[in-house]
Design a protein around this motif. Structure first.
Motif, PDB file in Angstrom:
ATOM      1  N   LEU A  66      41.830  44.172  40.922  1.00 24.34           N
ATOM      2  CA  LEU A  66      40.387  43.918  40.950  1.00 24.34           C
ATOM      3  C   LEU A  66      39.602  45.223  40.964  1.00 24.34           C
ATOM      4  N   PHE A  67      39.951  46.129  41.849  1.00 25.60           N
ATOM      5  CA  PHE A  67      39.216  47.385  41.944  1.00 25.60           C
ATOM      6  C   PHE A  67      39.387  48.221  40.677  1.00 25.60           C
ATOM      7  N   ARG A  68      40.583  48.214  40.111  1.00 27.11           N
ATOM      8  CA  ARG A  68      40.782  48.950  38.858  1.00 27.11           C
ATOM      9  C   ARG A  68      39.909  48.374  37.744  1.00 27.11           C
ATOM     10  N   SER A  69      39.744  47.059  37.740  1.00 31.06           N
ATOM     11  CA  SER A  69      38.927  46.435  36.692  1.00 31.06           C
ATOM     12  C   SER A  69      37.457  46.830  36.805  1.00 31.06           C
ATOM     13  N   HIS A  70      37.055  47.347  37.961  1.00 31.29           N
ATOM     14  CA  HIS A  70      35.683  47.823  38.159  1.00 31.29           C
ATOM     15  C   HIS A  70      35.587  49.347  38.033  1.00 31.29           C
ATOM     16  N   GLY A  71      36.628  49.962  37.528  1.00 32.76           N
ATOM     17  CA  GLY A  71      36.590  51.394  37.273  1.00 32.76           C
ATOM     18  C   GLY A  71      37.000  52.273  38.427  1.00 32.76           C
ATOM     19  N   LEU A  72      37.474  51.688  39.524  1.00 30.62           N
ATOM     20  CA  LEU A  72      37.939  52.470  40.661  1.00 30.62           C
ATOM     21  C   LEU A  72      39.398  52.852  40.462  1.00 30.62           C
ATOM     22  N   ARG A  73      39.773  54.029  40.977  1.00 27.75           N
ATOM     23  CA  ARG A  73      41.123  54.536  40.736  1.00 27.75           C
ATOM     24  C   ARG A  73      42.059  54.112  41.876  1.00 27.75           C
ATOM     25  N   THR A  74      42.381  52.821  41.915  1.00 28.19           N
ATOM     26  CA  THR A  74      43.441  52.345  42.789  1.00 28.19           C
ATOM     27  C   THR A  74      44.747  52.377  41.997  1.00 28.19           C
ATOM     28  N   PRO A  75      45.897  52.423  42.658  1.00 32.73           N
ATOM     29  CA  PRO A  75      47.155  52.599  41.923  1.00 32.73           C
ATOM     30  C   PRO A  75      47.531  51.368  41.100  1.00 32.73           C
ATOM     31  N   ARG A  76      47.997  51.626  39.892  1.00 26.85           N
ATOM     32  CA  ARG A  76      48.545  50.565  39.065  1.00 26.85           C
ATOM     33  C   ARG A  76      49.871  50.093  39.680  1.00 26.85           C
ATOM     34  N   LEU A 120      32.349  50.879  44.562  1.00 23.57           N
ATOM     35  CA  LEU A 120      33.177  49.922  45.302  1.00 23.57           C
ATOM     36  C   LEU A 120      32.316  48.830  45.935  1.00 23.57           C
ATOM     37  N   GLN A 121      31.156  49.205  46.440  1.00 27.64           N
ATOM     38  CA  GLN A 121      30.311  48.228  47.119  1.00 27.64           C
ATOM     39  C   GLN A 121      29.700  47.205  46.158  1.00 27.64           C
ATOM     40  N   SER A 122      29.792  47.471  44.866  1.00 29.67           N
ATOM     41  CA  SER A 122      29.258  46.525  43.887  1.00 29.67           C
ATOM     42  C   SER A 122      30.257  45.420  43.546  1.00 29.67           C
ATOM     43  N   VAL A 123      31.499  45.552  44.000  1.00 32.62           N
ATOM     44  CA  VAL A 123      32.532  44.570  43.680  1.00 32.62           C
ATOM     45  C   VAL A 123      32.279  43.290  44.481  1.00 32.62           C
ATOM     46  N   VAL A 124      32.308  42.170  43.785  1.00 27.73           N
ATOM     47  CA  VAL A 124      32.141  40.868  44.430  1.00 27.73           C
ATOM     48  C   VAL A 124      33.309  39.979  44.007  1.00 27.73           C
ATOM     49  N   SER A 125      33.957  39.345  44.976  1.00 31.25           N
ATOM     50  CA  SER A 125      35.110  38.506  44.664  1.00 31.25           C
ATOM     51  C   SER A 125      35.350  37.511  45.790  1.00 31.25           C
ATOM     52  N   ASP A 126      35.840  36.334  45.426  1.00 31.04           N
ATOM     53  CA  ASP A 126      36.242  35.360  46.441  1.00 31.04           C
ATOM     54  C   ASP A 126      37.434  35.858  47.243  1.00 31.04           C
ATOM     55  N   ASP A 127      38.121  36.879  46.737  1.00 33.98           N
ATOM     56  CA  ASP A 127      39.273  37.439  47.437  1.00 33.98           C
ATOM     57  C   ASP A 127      38.854  38.411  48.535  1.00 33.98           C
ATOM     58  N   ILE A 128      37.541  38.635  48.685  1.00 35.27           N
ATOM     59  CA  ILE A 128      37.044  39.554  49.701  1.00 35.27           C
ATOM     60  C   ILE A 128      36.147  38.756  50.655  1.00 35.27           C
ATOM     61  N   PRO A 129      36.696  38.287  51.775  1.00 33.10           N
ATOM     62  CA  PRO A 129      35.937  37.439  52.701  1.00 33.10           C
ATOM     63  C   PRO A 129      35.008  38.261  53.595  1.00 33.10           C
ATOM     64  N   PRO A 130      34.162  37.597  54.374  1.00 35.44           N
ATOM     65  CA  PRO A 130      33.230  38.320  55.236  1.00 35.44           C
ATOM     66  C   PRO A 130      33.898  38.958  56.447  1.00 35.44           C
ATOM     67  N   TYR A 131      33.320  40.057  56.863  1.00 33.03           N
ATOM     68  CA  TYR A 131      33.716  40.766  58.077  1.00 33.03           C
ATOM     69  C   TYR A 131      32.939  40.113  59.220  1.00 33.03           C
ATOM     70  N   THR A 132      33.556  39.206  59.932  1.00 34.49           N
ATOM     71  CA  THR A 132      32.850  38.389  60.903  1.00 34.49           C
ATOM     72  C   THR A 132      32.577  39.159  62.197  1.00 34.49           C
TER      73      THR A 132
END
Length: 327
Positions: A66-76, A120-132
């Protein structure tokens, strides 16, 4: 070589279709995962041994993609055996921000990290739940349970009354964005192409927009002067285009940093007491000192900050005397 590492080595060799690889252990942060740099003599990879009973490996893979798809350099992720907790990852580089800072490179890495954080803060996904708020309170309980109660053996002081409420409330008073949750010098790679490699991202949540910039600028492992902190905090605030007053952001930034650092020293104590890892014991007193200095600036935390300085730090130092400790 223990059995798990031997099995990881054999799996990597089968995956790469070669034998005679070299594995060198990499430093690990506060998790049950182990990391190894793999050298084939031609190229390098990182092998991760991540116990599936304690780590959510499928989510790691999903978030890496997900993060790579938004241009962030996370490891493949080159290969994964999720049932056994074995992953073969892209090697993002050997030089983390801590090494860059130590060599005198500070502002260029910080500039790149601030820009990547906005992305990174622009990424939105159902896989990222709220910090309660419940989770924030649970994290503060790591401090009171593991550091105060179990490591030092002191009761929670009266000065702490109301502090947890104030710290949690501060996290809710600013816009909520995707946060990495461990965006600091040991999880950011300063690459030769001046890009930022990002690791340890698997616990991302939607939380206070100030959280990661506080992690970066009020790092547990390095201390910047206040002028540099203020300059880069302001730069992030400008780039992020946040819908709040900068004064409110600054207050939340500092109180969130205190919350995060209290959690961290609790985790450092837990690592030693629960897993026998002394690697972070030497960081406890310096981080407590930073909490105390910062906490004195706010009425909600001033009395507690003074207690940390006068009562807790000397007790911690005394308790750690004679224990194996990394300076």
């Amino acid at each position: 070589m223990n059995q798990d590492v031997a099995e990881l080595t054999a799996w990597v060799e089968r995956t790469l279709g070669t034998d005679g690889i070299e594995l060198s252990r990499l430093p690990a942060e506060a998790s049950t995962r182990q990391f190894f740099r793999v050298s084939t003599g031609v190229s390098t990879f990182v092998a991760m041994l991540s116990p599936p009973d304690t780590e959510d490996n499928p989510r790691f893979v999903r978030l890496a993609d997900l993060f790579r798809s938004h241009g962030l350099r996370t490891p493949r992720v080159h290969a994964a055996d999720l049932d056994r907790g074995m992953l073969l990852l892209e090697d993002l580089g050997e030089r983390d921000f801590a090494a860059a800072y130590a060599s005198g490179e500070i502002d260029a890495p910080l500039d790149a990290a601030v820009h990547e954080l906005v992305r990174l803060q622009s990424v939105v996904s159902d896989d990222i739940p709220p910090y309660t708020t419940a989770r924030f309170r649970d994290e503060l309980a790591i401090f009171t349970d593991w550091l105060l109660g179990r490591l030092v053996g002191v009761d929670v002081p009266q000065a702490y009354a109301g502090v947890a409420d104030a710290l949690v409330e501060a996290t809710q008073g600013v816009p909520q964005r995707t946060v990495h949750r461990d965006y600091h010098c040991r999880n950011l790679i300063w690459r030769n192409d001046s890009c930022v490699g990002i690791v340890d991202f698997q616990d991302a949540l939607v939380g206070p927009c100030c959280y990661d910039i506080a992690s970066l600028l009020r790092d547990c492992y390095v201390e910047f002067d206040e002028a540099r902190v203020a300059a880069w905090r302001h730069r992030f605030f400008e780039l992020a285009e946040l819908d709040c007053e900068e004064s409110a952001f600054q207050r939340a930034f500092d109180l969130t940093a205190i919350q995060r650092q209290l959690k961290a020293v609790g985790i450092f104590a837990r690592l030693y007491l629960n897993r026998g890892r002394a690697s972070h014991l030497g960081d406890i007193a310096p981080v407590l000192g930073r909490i105390s200095r910062l906490g004195r600036d706010y009425p909600e935390t001033a009395e507690f900050a003074a207690w940390i300085d006068i009562e807790l730090v000397p007790r911690v130092v005394h308790r750690l005397e004679g224990l194996p400790c990394v300076p």
